[in-house]
Design a protein around this motif. Sequence first.
Motif, PDB file in Angstrom:
ATOM      1  N   PRO A 176       0.801  -1.230   0.000  1.00 28.96           N
ATOM      2  CA  PRO A 176       0.000   0.000   0.000  1.00 28.96           C
ATOM      3  C   PRO A 176       0.830   1.274   0.000  1.00 28.96           C
ATOM      4  O   PRO A 176       1.799   1.418   0.740  1.00 28.96           O
ATOM      5  CB  PRO A 176      -0.807  -0.121   1.299  1.00 28.96           C
ATOM      6  N   GLY A 177       0.428   2.183  -0.851  1.00 33.76           N
ATOM      7  CA  GLY A 177       0.922   3.553  -0.904  1.00 33.76           C
ATOM      8  C   GLY A 177      -0.292   4.382  -1.280  1.00 33.76           C
ATOM      9  O   GLY A 177      -1.307   4.344  -0.603  1.00 33.76           O
ATOM     10  N   GLN A 178      -0.225   5.103  -2.383  1.00 31.01           N
ATOM     11  CA  GLN A 178      -1.421   5.753  -2.907  1.00 31.01           C
ATOM     12  C   GLN A 178      -2.390   4.709  -3.462  1.00 31.01           C
ATOM     13  O   GLN A 178      -3.601   4.938  -3.521  1.00 31.01           O
ATOM     14  CB  GLN A 178      -1.054   6.758  -3.983  1.00 31.01           C
ATOM     15  N   HIS A 179      -1.855   3.588  -3.878  1.00 33.39           N
ATOM     16  CA  HIS A 179      -2.655   2.456  -4.334  1.00 33.39           C
ATOM     17  C   HIS A 179      -2.091   1.178  -3.720  1.00 33.39           C
ATOM     18  O   HIS A 179      -0.962   1.153  -3.231  1.00 33.39           O
ATOM     19  CB  HIS A 179      -2.628   2.332  -5.869  1.00 33.39           C
ATOM     20  N   PHE A 180      -2.873   0.122  -3.751  1.00 31.78           N
ATOM     21  CA  PHE A 180      -2.363  -1.207  -3.438  1.00 31.78           C
ATOM     22  C   PHE A 180      -2.989  -2.187  -4.419  1.00 31.78           C
ATOM     23  O   PHE A 180      -4.032  -1.925  -5.030  1.00 31.78           O
ATOM     24  CB  PHE A 180      -2.680  -1.625  -1.994  1.00 31.78           C
ATOM     25  N   SER A 181      -2.337  -3.330  -4.581  1.00 33.17           N
ATOM     26  CA  SER A 181      -2.864  -4.368  -5.452  1.00 33.17           C
ATOM     27  C   SER A 181      -2.413  -5.732  -4.944  1.00 33.17           C
ATOM     28  O   SER A 181      -1.235  -5.932  -4.657  1.00 33.17           O
ATOM     29  CB  SER A 181      -2.382  -4.165  -6.896  1.00 33.17           C
ATOM     30  N   VAL A 182      -3.371  -6.645  -4.796  1.00 35.21           N
ATOM     31  CA  VAL A 182      -3.083  -8.031  -4.434  1.00 35.21           C
ATOM     32  C   VAL A 182      -3.704  -8.906  -5.515  1.00 35.21           C
ATOM     33  O   VAL A 182      -4.929  -8.926  -5.671  1.00 35.21           O
ATOM     34  CB  VAL A 182      -3.679  -8.405  -3.065  1.00 35.21           C
ATOM     35  N   LEU A 183      -2.864  -9.587  -6.271  1.00 41.40           N
ATOM     36  CA  LEU A 183      -3.343 -10.492  -7.308  1.00 41.40           C
ATOM     37  C   LEU A 183      -2.976 -11.908  -6.912  1.00 41.40           C
ATOM     38  O   LEU A 183      -1.839 -12.174  -6.525  1.00 41.40           O
ATOM     39  CB  LEU A 183      -2.714 -10.164  -8.655  1.00 41.40           C
ATOM     40  N   GLY A 200      -6.992  -1.122  -4.620  1.00 43.50           N
ATOM     41  CA  GLY A 200      -7.677   0.059  -4.126  1.00 43.50           C
ATOM     42  C   GLY A 200      -6.864   1.325  -4.257  1.00 43.50           C
ATOM     43  O   GLY A 200      -5.659   1.304  -4.530  1.00 43.50           O
ATOM     44  N   ARG A 201      -7.564   2.446  -4.048  1.00 46.53           N
ATOM     45  CA  ARG A 201      -6.985   3.786  -4.131  1.00 46.53           C
ATOM     46  C   ARG A 201      -7.197   4.494  -2.799  1.00 46.53           C
ATOM     47  O   ARG A 201      -8.301   4.502  -2.253  1.00 46.53           O
ATOM     48  CB  ARG A 201      -7.664   4.569  -5.266  1.00 46.53           C
ATOM     49  N   ARG A 202      -6.142   5.093  -2.289  1.00 48.50           N
ATOM     50  CA  ARG A 202      -6.192   5.756  -0.987  1.00 48.50           C
ATOM     51  C   ARG A 202      -7.065   7.008  -1.043  1.00 48.50           C
ATOM     52  O   ARG A 202      -7.022   7.774  -2.001  1.00 48.50           O
ATOM     53  CB  ARG A 202      -4.764   6.119  -0.557  1.00 48.50           C
ATOM     54  N   VAL A 203      -7.867   7.197   0.007  1.00 50.45           N
ATOM     55  CA  VAL A 203      -8.704   8.392   0.149  1.00 50.45           C
ATOM     56  C   VAL A 203      -8.436   8.985   1.535  1.00 50.45           C
ATOM     57  O   VAL A 203      -7.927   8.306   2.420  1.00 50.45           O
ATOM     58  CB  VAL A 203     -10.200   8.065  -0.034  1.00 50.45           C
ATOM     59  N   PRO A 204      -8.767  10.264   1.740  1.00 52.35           N
ATOM     60  CA  PRO A 204      -8.473  10.886   3.039  1.00 52.35           C
ATOM     61  C   PRO A 204      -9.175  10.160   4.185  1.00 52.35           C
ATOM     62  O   PRO A 204     -10.346   9.767   4.066  1.00 52.35           O
ATOM     63  CB  PRO A 204      -9.014  12.316   2.876  1.00 52.35           C
ATOM     64  N   LEU A 205      -8.466   9.986   5.267  1.00 55.60           N
ATOM     65  CA  LEU A 205      -9.037   9.365   6.465  1.00 55.60           C
ATOM     66  C   LEU A 205      -9.702  10.477   7.274  1.00 55.60           C
ATOM     67  O   LEU A 205      -9.125  11.053   8.195  1.00 55.60           O
ATOM     68  CB  LEU A 205      -7.944   8.664   7.267  1.00 55.60           C
ATOM     69  N   GLN A 206     -10.932  10.791   6.874  1.00 56.23           N
ATOM     70  CA  GLN A 206     -11.689  11.881   7.472  1.00 56.23           C
ATOM     71  C   GLN A 206     -13.031  11.366   7.980  1.00 56.23           C
ATOM     72  O   GLN A 206     -13.590  10.403   7.443  1.00 56.23           O
ATOM     73  CB  GLN A 206     -11.939  12.992   6.440  1.00 56.23           C
ATOM     74  N   ARG A 207     -13.550  12.054   8.991  1.00 55.38           N
ATOM     75  CA  ARG A 207     -14.822  11.631   9.555  1.00 55.38           C
ATOM     76  C   ARG A 207     -15.938  11.675   8.516  1.00 55.38           C
ATOM     77  O   ARG A 207     -16.772  10.766   8.446  1.00 55.38           O
ATOM     78  CB  ARG A 207     -15.179  12.514  10.759  1.00 55.38           C
ATOM     79  N   LYS A 208     -15.978  12.715   7.671  1.00 56.85           N
ATOM     80  CA  LYS A 208     -17.056  12.821   6.684  1.00 56.85           C
ATOM     81  C   LYS A 208     -16.968  11.704   5.646  1.00 56.85           C
ATOM     82  O   LYS A 208     -18.000  11.213   5.159  1.00 56.85           O
ATOM     83  CB  LYS A 208     -17.019  14.188   5.993  1.00 56.85           C
ATOM     84  N   VAL A 209     -15.731  11.300   5.313  1.00 55.44           N
ATOM     85  CA  VAL A 209     -15.562  10.182   4.384  1.00 55.44           C
ATOM     86  C   VAL A 209     -16.072   8.896   5.018  1.00 55.44           C
ATOM     87  O   VAL A 209     -16.762   8.086   4.379  1.00 55.44           O
ATOM     88  CB  VAL A 209     -14.084  10.035   3.975  1.00 55.44           C
ATOM     89  N   MET A 210     -15.780   8.706   6.294  1.00 53.64           N
ATOM     90  CA  MET A 210     -16.205   7.496   6.991  1.00 53.64           C
ATOM     91  C   MET A 210     -17.712   7.453   7.171  1.00 53.64           C
ATOM     92  O   MET A 210     -18.331   6.397   7.076  1.00 53.64           O
ATOM     93  CB  MET A 210     -15.492   7.405   8.337  1.00 53.64           C
ATOM     94  N   LEU A 211     -18.332   8.612   7.424  1.00 54.89           N
ATOM     95  CA  LEU A 211     -19.787   8.635   7.569  1.00 54.89           C
ATOM     96  C   LEU A 211     -20.474   8.235   6.269  1.00 54.89           C
ATOM     97  O   LEU A 211     -21.527   7.588   6.282  1.00 54.89           O
ATOM     98  CB  LEU A 211     -20.248  10.026   8.024  1.00 54.89           C
ATOM     99  N   ARG A 212     -19.874   8.615   5.132  1.00 56.36           N
ATOM    100  CA  ARG A 212     -20.443   8.194   3.853  1.00 56.36           C
ATOM    101  C   ARG A 212     -20.367   6.679   3.690  1.00 56.36           C
ATOM    102  O   ARG A 212     -21.190   6.076   2.992  1.00 56.36           O
ATOM    103  CB  ARG A 212     -19.727   8.894   2.692  1.00 56.36           C
ATOM    104  N   GLU A 213     -19.382   6.069   4.338  1.00 52.23           N
ATOM    105  CA  GLU A 213     -19.272   4.615   4.268  1.00 52.23           C
ATOM    106  C   GLU A 213     -20.479   3.931   4.910  1.00 52.23           C
ATOM    107  O   GLU A 213     -20.828   2.800   4.554  1.00 52.23           O
ATOM    108  CB  GLU A 213     -17.999   4.148   4.969  1.00 52.23           C
ATOM    109  N   LEU A 214     -21.128   4.621   5.855  1.00 55.73           N
ATOM    110  CA  LEU A 214     -22.283   4.035   6.528  1.00 55.73           C
ATOM    111  C   LEU A 214     -23.489   3.927   5.606  1.00 55.73           C
ATOM    112  O   LEU A 214     -24.459   3.226   5.927  1.00 55.73           O
ATOM    113  CB  LEU A 214     -22.640   4.865   7.763  1.00 55.73           C
TER     114      LEU A 214
END
Length: 286
Positions: A176-183, A200-214
């Motif tokens: 993992p960095g800005q992206h990760f890949s497991v094949l 996957g692609r890294r996104v900001p670890l923010q409360r508003k981002v996490m709330l959208r995950e809900l």
Amino acid sequence: MDAPSLNSALYRAEVMHQRLRPRSHRFDYRISSWLIDLDELDQLDRLGLLNFNRPGLFSFYERDHGDGSDRGLKQQCQQLLAEKGMPRASHIRLLCQPRCLGFGFNSLAVYFCYHADETCFATLYEVSNTFGERHTYVIENTGPEGVPLRQRADKRMSVSPFIALDGEYRFRLQPPGQHFSVLIHYQDAEGPLLLARWRGRRVPLQRKVMLRELLRPPMGLKTLVLIHWQALKLWFKRIPFISPQKTDPYATSVGSGFKEADQHPPSSGRPSGPFSQENVDGNPAQ
């Protein structure tokens, strides 16, 4: 709230599985994945980003991993590295799906073990099945830094009742960095059988981002539902059912690296179709 200079991160990710025989079967779905630095668990808890060993919107329980005990997960990893003749890790980061709204299940979680200079020297692939068993494949990273790792391990635990226990995993891994890949290429005595990809692609670890995950279904529940839904589809396709072989509730084994020239067995030639290079690399998840 932004996470202040944390190694832990959130990723928008996707998973793909493709079976080649005796009938083709493929599925893709989007998930959210976390990279959790095991030294940052208390800090993540204090920031209200990820509850540690207690309930919450998002929570991480150490007993969901490793040997299932309440013993510290980093301590377990350090002991496992020592048992396999590897050095102690300065820090360890776990790529996984923590519990969301109390639901949690990881068919695969990956530990990245680092020296103090940020060199990733070992990878631990932790595979769990729906029968309550878990197996960790420990592999030393022998390739050069900055290029995808190529690793292999003999399969030691039943995962799907539609795939026999005997076989081999081939991993191609971008830490993992800005992206990760497991094949993962899985092959048995007859040749390539299954291709699985998690990226996957890294996104900001923010409360508003996490709330959208809900707004999405809890990842652990979604994973379990999809596992059984895809199993039903395989049954309708008349894929032979193979009774799982029972193994220890928790076990470990050692894998190894392999050279590029050894990646594809001579009998199968260079892969095409689902094993083609564009499917190996592809574009990172959006």
